[in-house]
Design a protein around this motif. Structure first.
Motif, PDB file in Angstrom:
ATOM      1  N   GLY A  25      -5.042  -0.751  -0.309  1.00 26.70           N
ATOM      2  CA  GLY A  25      -6.230  -1.567  -0.095  1.00 26.70           C
ATOM      3  C   GLY A  25      -6.174  -2.959  -0.668  1.00 26.70           C
ATOM      4  O   GLY A  25      -7.120  -3.734  -0.514  1.00 26.70           O
ATOM      5  N   TYR A  26      -5.091  -3.285  -1.358  1.00 29.88           N
ATOM      6  CA  TYR A  26      -5.007  -4.630  -1.959  1.00 29.88           C
ATOM      7  C   TYR A  26      -4.798  -5.674  -0.880  1.00 29.88           C
ATOM      8  O   TYR A  26      -4.018  -5.473   0.051  1.00 29.88           O
ATOM      9  CB  TYR A  26      -3.876  -4.692  -2.984  1.00 29.88           C
ATOM     10  CG  TYR A  26      -3.645  -6.083  -3.521  1.00 29.88           C
ATOM     11  CD1 TYR A  26      -4.487  -6.628  -4.493  1.00 29.88           C
ATOM     12  CD2 TYR A  26      -2.573  -6.858  -3.058  1.00 29.88           C
ATOM     13  CE1 TYR A  26      -4.266  -7.904  -4.985  1.00 29.88           C
ATOM     14  CE2 TYR A  26      -2.348  -8.125  -3.540  1.00 29.88           C
ATOM     15  CZ  TYR A  26      -3.200  -8.650  -4.507  1.00 29.88           C
ATOM     16  OH  TYR A  26      -2.991  -9.921  -4.991  1.00 29.88           O
ATOM     17  N   GLU A  27      -5.497  -6.761  -0.943  1.00 24.88           N
ATOM     18  CA  GLU A  27      -5.319  -7.888  -0.028  1.00 24.88           C
ATOM     19  C   GLU A  27      -4.956  -9.132  -0.827  1.00 24.88           C
ATOM     20  O   GLU A  27      -5.514  -9.372  -1.898  1.00 24.88           O
ATOM     21  CB  GLU A  27      -6.596  -8.161   0.777  1.00 24.88           C
ATOM     22  CG  GLU A  27      -6.951  -7.067   1.749  1.00 24.88           C
ATOM     23  CD  GLU A  27      -8.197  -7.412   2.572  1.00 24.88           C
ATOM     24  OE1 GLU A  27      -8.869  -8.404   2.183  1.00 24.88           O
ATOM     25  OE2 GLU A  27      -8.475  -6.731   3.544  1.00 24.88           O
ATOM     26  N   GLY A  28      -4.023  -9.905  -0.319  1.00 26.57           N
ATOM     27  CA  GLY A  28      -3.626 -11.128  -1.009  1.00 26.57           C
ATOM     28  C   GLY A  28      -2.196 -11.498  -0.694  1.00 26.57           C
ATOM     29  O   GLY A  28      -1.593 -11.007   0.261  1.00 26.57           O
ATOM     30  N   THR A  29      -1.640 -12.332  -1.542  1.00 24.20           N
ATOM     31  CA  THR A  29      -0.294 -12.852  -1.353  1.00 24.20           C
ATOM     32  C   THR A  29       0.542 -12.544  -2.595  1.00 24.20           C
ATOM     33  O   THR A  29       0.058 -12.623  -3.730  1.00 24.20           O
ATOM     34  CB  THR A  29      -0.329 -14.359  -1.117  1.00 24.20           C
ATOM     35  OG1 THR A  29      -1.141 -14.634   0.032  1.00 24.20           O
ATOM     36  CG2 THR A  29       1.067 -14.912  -0.901  1.00 24.20           C
ATOM     37  N   GLN A  30       1.769 -12.174  -2.322  1.00 21.04           N
ATOM     38  CA  GLN A  30       2.645 -11.806  -3.427  1.00 21.04           C
ATOM     39  C   GLN A  30       4.088 -12.009  -3.012  1.00 21.04           C
ATOM     40  O   GLN A  30       4.417 -12.041  -1.820  1.00 21.04           O
ATOM     41  CB  GLN A  30       2.413 -10.348  -3.831  1.00 21.04           C
ATOM     42  CG  GLN A  30       3.013  -9.980  -5.181  1.00 21.04           C
ATOM     43  CD  GLN A  30       2.504  -8.620  -5.656  1.00 21.04           C
ATOM     44  OE1 GLN A  30       1.563  -8.058  -5.071  1.00 21.04           O
ATOM     45  NE2 GLN A  30       3.124  -8.098  -6.702  1.00 21.04           N
ATOM     46  N   VAL A  31       4.970 -12.167  -4.039  1.00 17.97           N
ATOM     47  CA  VAL A  31       6.402 -12.287  -3.779  1.00 17.97           C
ATOM     48  C   VAL A  31       7.044 -10.932  -4.001  1.00 17.97           C
ATOM     49  O   VAL A  31       6.779 -10.246  -4.992  1.00 17.97           O
ATOM     50  CB  VAL A  31       7.036 -13.337  -4.714  1.00 17.97           C
ATOM     51  CG1 VAL A  31       8.559 -13.387  -4.513  1.00 17.97           C
ATOM     52  CG2 VAL A  31       6.446 -14.723  -4.451  1.00 17.97           C
ATOM     53  N   MET A  32       7.897 -10.527  -3.007  1.00 19.02           N
ATOM     54  CA  MET A  32       8.561  -9.242  -3.118  1.00 19.02           C
ATOM     55  C   MET A  32       9.920  -9.321  -2.433  1.00 19.02           C
ATOM     56  O   MET A  32      10.234 -10.310  -1.751  1.00 19.02           O
ATOM     57  CB  MET A  32       7.721  -8.145  -2.482  1.00 19.02           C
ATOM     58  CG  MET A  32       7.468  -8.362  -0.989  1.00 19.02           C
ATOM     59  SD  MET A  32       6.724  -6.936  -0.164  1.00 19.02           S
ATOM     60  CE  MET A  32       8.149  -5.846  -0.104  1.00 19.02           C
ATOM     61  N   VAL A  33      10.709  -8.277  -2.593  1.00 16.97           N
ATOM     62  CA  VAL A  33      11.995  -8.153  -1.916  1.00 16.97           C
ATOM     63  C   VAL A  33      11.829  -7.131  -0.809  1.00 16.97           C
ATOM     64  O   VAL A  33      11.438  -5.982  -1.072  1.00 16.97           O
ATOM     65  CB  VAL A  33      13.095  -7.727  -2.900  1.00 16.97           C
ATOM     66  CG1 VAL A  33      14.414  -7.560  -2.170  1.00 16.97           C
ATOM     67  CG2 VAL A  33      13.248  -8.764  -4.027  1.00 16.97           C
ATOM     68  N   ASN A  34      12.148  -7.532   0.457  1.00 19.16           N
ATOM     69  CA  ASN A  34      11.933  -6.620   1.582  1.00 19.16           C
ATOM     70  C   ASN A  34      13.083  -5.632   1.694  1.00 19.16           C
ATOM     71  O   ASN A  34      14.002  -5.616   0.851  1.00 19.16           O
ATOM     72  CB  ASN A  34      11.728  -7.404   2.885  1.00 19.16           C
ATOM     73  CG  ASN A  34      12.944  -8.265   3.228  1.00 19.16           C
ATOM     74  OD1 ASN A  34      14.033  -8.049   2.716  1.00 19.16           O
ATOM     75  ND2 ASN A  34      12.746  -9.224   4.134  1.00 19.16           N
ATOM     76  N   SER A  35      13.061  -4.860   2.762  1.00 16.75           N
ATOM     77  CA  SER A  35      14.062  -3.806   2.937  1.00 16.75           C
ATOM     78  C   SER A  35      15.454  -4.369   3.203  1.00 16.75           C
ATOM     79  O   SER A  35      16.449  -3.656   3.069  1.00 16.75           O
ATOM     80  CB  SER A  35      13.645  -2.892   4.088  1.00 16.75           C
ATOM     81  OG  SER A  35      13.509  -3.645   5.284  1.00 16.75           O
ATOM     82  N   HIS A  36      15.533  -5.626   3.598  1.00 19.09           N
ATOM     83  CA  HIS A  36      16.841  -6.260   3.822  1.00 19.09           C
ATOM     84  C   HIS A  36      17.373  -6.935   2.554  1.00 19.09           C
ATOM     85  O   HIS A  36      18.416  -7.595   2.604  1.00 19.09           O
ATOM     86  CB  HIS A  36      16.741  -7.292   4.952  1.00 19.09           C
ATOM     87  CG  HIS A  36      16.372  -6.697   6.267  1.00 19.09           C
ATOM     88  ND1 HIS A  36      17.230  -5.881   7.005  1.00 19.09           N
ATOM     89  CD2 HIS A  36      15.214  -6.780   7.004  1.00 19.09           C
ATOM     90  CE1 HIS A  36      16.628  -5.506   8.123  1.00 19.09           C
ATOM     91  NE2 HIS A  36      15.398  -6.026   8.149  1.00 19.09           N
ATOM     92  N   GLY A  37      16.650  -6.779   1.471  1.00 18.18           N
ATOM     93  CA  GLY A  37      17.107  -7.380   0.224  1.00 18.18           C
ATOM     94  C   GLY A  37      16.842  -8.863   0.133  1.00 18.18           C
ATOM     95  O   GLY A  37      17.465  -9.552  -0.678  1.00 18.18           O
ATOM     96  N   ILE A  38      15.894  -9.374   0.926  1.00 19.02           N
ATOM     97  CA  ILE A  38      15.582 -10.804   0.927  1.00 19.02           C
ATOM     98  C   ILE A  38      14.262 -11.007   0.196  1.00 19.02           C
ATOM     99  O   ILE A  38      13.284 -10.280   0.456  1.00 19.02           O
ATOM    100  CB  ILE A  38      15.500 -11.350   2.361  1.00 19.02           C
ATOM    101  CG1 ILE A  38      16.851 -11.161   3.073  1.00 19.02           C
ATOM    102  CG2 ILE A  38      15.115 -12.820   2.358  1.00 19.02           C
ATOM    103  CD1 ILE A  38      16.808 -11.546   4.543  1.00 19.02           C
ATOM    104  N   GLU A  39      14.217 -11.971  -0.693  1.00 19.43           N
ATOM    105  CA  GLU A  39      12.965 -12.283  -1.389  1.00 19.43           C
ATOM    106  C   GLU A  39      12.053 -13.027  -0.420  1.00 19.43           C
ATOM    107  O   GLU A  39      12.444 -14.052   0.154  1.00 19.43           O
ATOM    108  CB  GLU A  39      13.252 -13.137  -2.627  1.00 19.43           C
ATOM    109  CG  GLU A  39      11.994 -13.394  -3.468  1.00 19.43           C
ATOM    110  CD  GLU A  39      12.283 -14.268  -4.664  1.00 19.43           C
ATOM    111  OE1 GLU A  39      12.167 -13.780  -5.811  1.00 19.43           O
ATOM    112  OE2 GLU A  39      12.650 -15.460  -4.460  1.00 19.43           O
TER     113      GLU A  39
END
Length: 336
Positions: A25-39
């Protein structure tokens, strides 16, 4: 834009905490690493009516590229401004401190040449100029004091060299200086011949302990000790009686002891001869057959032999209470 992701399953719970948080349920913007290993930079919005979760992703290298460009430009500008400010600061400090640098170079040149210190050039009238002016005044005072000290030292050395009393200087008993009178007193062939000796080599052994104690006292207390009589031996083996007075001084920049030596042999021989003469005279007076008496100008009896005391009928204990008037008839007192 990636159609291969259509109908693909999301990661299982616990694999990616960020995805789990969005799905909860969280809404917003964040930095993460996706499944391809890309930030990536990801933003999520929920659509409750359709029970959809819409997310948009953009690689951070693309998202932050403008910011990094701005940061790089800011850094370059800052470096440029720092260089300019550093140069301006260096130039201003050099301009302000240049008189001090000139003064330091002048002092260094005078020191290398070992020439007498000369007043420094004053190029400005600000605080540094005032400082250099004060330094020049200090140099003048030092030059006057040095000249006065040199004159005083020259006069003192002349007095020492021409003194009739023998004067020696030693450190812990090792001779470092002797005036001509000391060379003559100790019958040395030369000054170097005398300076090669230790002080105790010249002193009778029975005085060694006393001399060591006096040297220690002078060295520790930086003081002057009273006259002291001692017997010494010259380099030719002759015995001499000396009267010695020692004091602490600074010689060639180091602590030392200066001793003034006076030959009292003649005085002692004279005193001994006087005592012997006095003893012979007293024997003659005491053994005389005539009465002999000594009076002062006031008429008091000073001394008399036994013959005189027997003649006047007084004891020796009454000697100093008598006056010639007591022993003279009244008719003769007018002859005073």
């Amino acid at each position: 834009s990636d159609k291969s992701r259509i109908m693909a399953l999301a990661p299982d719970p616990g694999v990616n905490p960020v995805v789990d948080r969005f799905l909860q349920g969280y809404e917003g913007t964040q930095v993460m690493v996706n499944s391809h290993g890309i930030e990536v930079l990801i933003s999520v919005k929920h659509i409750p009516d359709a029970e959809w979760v819409v997310s948009a992703q953009l690689p951070t290298r693309e998202a932050f590229a403008p910011l990094q460009s701005v940061q790089l430009r800011i850094l370059m500008v800052a470096l440029l401004l720092s260089c300019i400010c550093s140069y301006l600061t260096w130039w201003w400090l050099r301009r302000q401190l240049n008189p001090l640098l000139d003064a330091a170079r002048q002092l260094s040149a005078q020191s290398i040449n070992q020439a007498p210190l000369q007043p420094l050039h004053i190029s400005t009238r600000d605080e540094i100029g005032t400082l250099i002016s004060g330094f020049n005044e200090l140099l003048g005072n030092l030059a006057q004091r040095e000249e006065s000290l040199n004159n005083s030292e020259q006069r003192y050395r002349t007095l020492v060299e021409w003194s009739q009393d023998a004067i020696i200087v030693h450190r812990q008993g090792q001779l470092v200086y002797a005036n001509p009178a000391a060379v003559v007193l100790f019958e040395a062939n030369s000054l170097q011949n005398l300076l090669s000796k230790h002080l105790l080599d010249l002193i009778d052994p029975k005085y060694h302990a006393t001399v060591r104690a006096r040297i220690k006292q002078i060295s520790e207390n930086n003081t002057t000790l009273p006259m002291f009589e001692q017997e010494c031996t010259t380099l030719r083996g002759h015995k001499i009686d000396l009267e010695v007075q020692a004091t602490a001084i600074v010689y060639d920049g180091e602590p030392a002891t200066q001793s003034v030596l006076r030959d009292i042999g003649l005085r002692k021989r004279t005193e001994q001869a006087l005592r012997q003469s006095e003893a012979r005279f007293r024997r003659i007076v005491d053994s005389g057959m005539i009465g002999i008496a000594f009076w002062n100008t006031e008429g008091s009896l000073l001394e008399a032999n036994d013959t005189f005391l027997d003649m006047i009928g007084y004891s020796r204990s009454d000697l100093h209470q008598l006056n010639w008037r007591d022993l003279t008839p009244p008719q003769y007192r007018e002859l005073d």
